[in-house]
Design a protein around this motif. Structure first.
Motif, PDB file in Angstrom:
ATOM      1  N   UNK A   1       0.796  -1.231   0.000  1.00  8.25           N
ATOM      2  CA  UNK A   1       0.000   0.000   0.000  1.00  8.25           C
ATOM      3  C   UNK A   1       0.827   1.279   0.000  1.00  8.25           C
ATOM      4  N   UNK A   2       1.971   1.270   0.658  1.00  9.28           N
ATOM      5  CA  UNK A   2       2.812   2.470   0.695  1.00  9.28           C
ATOM      6  C   UNK A   2       3.797   2.528  -0.479  1.00  9.28           C
ATOM      7  N   UNK A   3       3.761   1.550  -1.361  1.00  7.60           N
ATOM      8  CA  UNK A   3       4.570   1.587  -2.570  1.00  7.60           C
ATOM      9  C   UNK A   3       5.839   0.774  -2.550  1.00  7.60           C
ATOM     10  N   UNK A   4       6.096   0.061  -1.467  1.00  3.59           N
ATOM     11  CA  UNK A   4       7.298  -0.763  -1.413  1.00  3.59           C
ATOM     12  C   UNK A   4       7.207  -1.950  -2.356  1.00  3.59           C
ATOM     13  N   UNK A   5       8.321  -2.332  -3.016  1.00  2.00           N
ATOM     14  CA  UNK A   5       8.290  -3.446  -3.968  1.00  2.00           C
ATOM     15  C   UNK A   5       8.124  -4.786  -3.262  1.00  2.00           C
ATOM     16  N   UNK A   6       7.380  -5.690  -3.903  1.00  2.00           N
ATOM     17  CA  UNK A   6       7.163  -7.041  -3.404  1.00  2.00           C
ATOM     18  C   UNK A   6       7.828  -8.036  -4.336  1.00  2.00           C
ATOM     19  N   UNK A   7       7.972  -9.253  -3.871  1.00  4.13           N
ATOM     20  CA  UNK A   7       8.581 -10.299  -4.695  1.00  4.13           C
ATOM     21  C   UNK A   7       7.658 -10.699  -5.848  1.00  4.13           C
ATOM     22  N   UNK A   8       6.364 -10.659  -5.599  1.00  4.40           N
ATOM     23  CA  UNK A   8       5.377 -11.013  -6.625  1.00  4.40           C
ATOM     24  C   UNK A   8       5.383  -9.976  -7.746  1.00  4.40           C
TER      25      UNK A   8
END
Length: 221
Positions: free
Chosen positions: A139-146
């Motif tokens: 939600x805050x824009x941090x990158x995820x592995x997916x």
């Protein structure tokens, strides 16, 4: 403003979808799928009012659709980037979305999809659909592995999308503004309400291969 989207807590969504891999996350039913776009008012308001794209909307430029709500929030700055203040939830015929996927060509060369670079370039020239896999976002824009998918439409595909393939267009800007306040507040992310999304099934094996889809929810490839 009321919305036809089905909502759930971010915590419930987070725990029910794959943590990694290339998967199409979307809200869909037997006949339709929801995709998102964000525009300036003269385009977004027209589409929400008339149920199709017209007026200032250009058919001569590539237009990108995103089935993943939080990826759209990242790209639009939660509706605060210039020219992206009107966020639309567009209900698209499911058969049309499958057609779009079948025509999609990755925007960068992958040896696992095309045998040679020239083969990929030729496919790019023929196709009216581009696809990109990018890191999904919190939600805050941090990158995820997916990875999250976005699809660029042009030419005849964009013309059909803009009118013939649409089931409905909702302005969800009020929902976005409400949830943006929660997303960037001190409240836990579980307080956030987002559209209910699950993994969209791509029935055609060749389409799944060409778009680089992961084989199963547990596949991180």
């Amino acid at each position: 403003m009321a919305t036809t989207l089905q909502l759930e807590s971010y915590g419930g969504r987070r725990d029910s979808i794959p943590k990694a891999g290339r998967h199409i996350l979307a809200q869909f039913d037997d006949d339709s799928i929801v995709v998102y776009q964000a525009y300036r008012p003269e385009i977004g308001d027209f589409a929400a009012t008339h149920g199709y794209f017209g007026g200032a909307f250009s058919l001569s430029r590539m237009s990108w659709i995103k089935p993943n709500f939080l990826w759209m929030m990242y790209r639009s700055g939660w509706g605060q980037k210039e020219g992206q203040g009107v966020v639309l939830a567009i209900r698209l015929k499911r058969c049309a979305f499958d057609n779009i996927l079948a025509q999609a060509v990755p925007s960068s060369y992958s040896i696992g999809v095309f045998t040679t670079h020239d083969e990929w370039k030729a496919a790019m020239a023929r196709s009216s659909v581009r696809l990109q896999w990018d890191p999904d976002r919190s939600p805050k824009g941090g990158p995820l592995e997916r990875r999250a998918i976005q699809l660029g439409l042009r030419g005849a595909v964009l013309a059909s999308y803009s009118r013939d393939w649409l089931v409905g267009v909702d302005d969800v800007s009020d929902l976005v503004a409400e949830q943006r306040e929660i997303a960037f507040s001190a409240k836990p992310n579980d307080a956030l309400m987002v559209p209910m999304e699950r993994v969209y099934p791509v029935a055609d094996p060749e389409t799944a291969r060409r778009i680089g889809l992961s084989d199963s929810p547990g596949d991180s490839g």
